[in-house]
Enzyme design. Sequence first.
Site: not given
Ligand SMILES: *Cc1c(COP(=O)(O)O)cnc(C)c1O
Length: 391
Positions: A153, A203, A329
Site C-alpha cells: 500500500n 472502500h 495508520c
Molecule cells: C487499506 C488496507 C487494509 C485495511 O483495509 P480496511 O478495509 O480499511 O480494514 C489492509 N491491507 C491493505 C494492503 C490496505 O491497503
Amino acid sequence: MKLPLYLDYNATTPIDHRVFEAMMPHLGEEFGNSASIDHLHGARASDAVEKARAAIAGTINARPEELLFTSGATESDNLALIGVMEANEDKGDHLITSKMEHPAVLETAKYLQKRGKHVTFLDVDRTGLLDPDAIAKAITNRTVLISVMMANNEIGTIEPVEVIGRIAHERGIYFHTDATQAIGKLSVDVRAMNIDLMSFSAHKVYGPKGMGALFIRRRNPFVKVSAQIHGGGHERGLRSGTINTAAVVGFSKALQLCYEALSSEPPRMQALRERLWQGLKSRVAGTELNGHPTKCIPNCLNVYLPGVENRALMLTMKDQLAFSAGSACATSKVEPSHVLTALGYSASRSHNSIRLSLGRPTTTEEVDLAIEEISRMANTIRNRFCSTAQS
Ligand SMILES: *Cc1c(COP(=O)(O)O)cnc(C)c1O
C-alpha cells in the site's frame, strides 16, 4: 478544480455514484434481514446478497461459497491469520510473513506471537520484493501458513504471489494474501495464483467503507478456519452478525465497474503516474523513487525528496493537496515508515518521502498542478531549512 486536490486513493476512495445508486434501495424500502428468509422481505435481501456474492466470487475465479463478507480487509486479515493458526494446531504453530505487510497482518502476527505461535518476518530487497527462495528456506515442518501481500500500500510493489503460492502448496502449507491494493487494478485469479485465502476491501475500489471479503478455498485444499466472531452462525458459521446488504451490493457494483475498466483504467493511471514521476524528478533535484520501477500497481508513486521533511510539506500544502507521508495508520506517530525501513532505508529518507496515489477521478490537469505545487513547496522548504541531501 476542487481544492485541496486528493491524491491519497490508496488510503481510501470516494463511492462511485453508480455504486451509490445501486446501494440506495437497500438503505430504504429493501430493508429485510438476509438471514430471515421465511418472509419476502428477508428473501429479497438474501437474493441481493447471494447475487453480489456470486458476482464478486466470479471476478476472482472463486466459487460463491468460498467468499465470506467481513467489515473490511483488517477483519479479513485477522480472521485469516488467527483463524487458520487456531484451527490447524495439529499441523503446527509456525507462520511466515514479511516485514512490510500492512499493520492488519503485522500486528495480528505479533499478537499470535504473544499467544505462543512462532512467526518469521522475512526481509525484502531495496525495491520491496520478497525472495521466494528465502520463503522456501524459512519453511519448517511446523509451518502452517504463509502470508504475503499481493501489492504494497505504501510503495505499490507487486509480490510474486503465484510463485510463493506454488512453494506453499508443494509443502502442504496454506497461502494467504492481502490483495486490498491489487484488486480492481490488476487481474486476480485465486486458482491460477495458488491462493488459499485472500483479503480485500470495498472502500479501496470506490465502494463503501466498513465492507470487505475473505476468500477461503474449499477444494484442493479445503482450508480449515476457526471463527473469531460468534453468534447466530451467519456466513457458514465463520462470521456471525447480520449482513450489511447495501454495502454488499455496493461492493459488488464497485468491483464490476473496476473490472469493466480493467483494460483502460490501469494504463491511464500508469501514464499519469509516469507524468507525475517525470515532472517531480525534473523539478526537484535529487528526487528518487521508493519501490520497484516496473513491478508496481499503476496508481502509486512513492518518492524521496531529499531535504524536504514530509510532514512540513504536508502541513504547508494542506489546502492545496492531500497525500500521505508514510501509511495512514502511522500518521499520528513520528516513527519512520516500517515499509521504507524494511527496504533498508534510513529514518531520514523515510521522513523525506511522500506517497502520491492516483484514482479514477484524477486528471492530467490535476497531475500537472500537483507537480507544480509540490516542486514549488519542496524547493521553498529545502531553502528555508537549508537542509542537506542525505540518504
Ligand atoms: C487499506 C488496507 C487494509 C485495511 O483495509 P480496511 O478495509 O480499511 O480494514 C489492509 N491491507 C491493505 C494492503 C490496505 O491497503
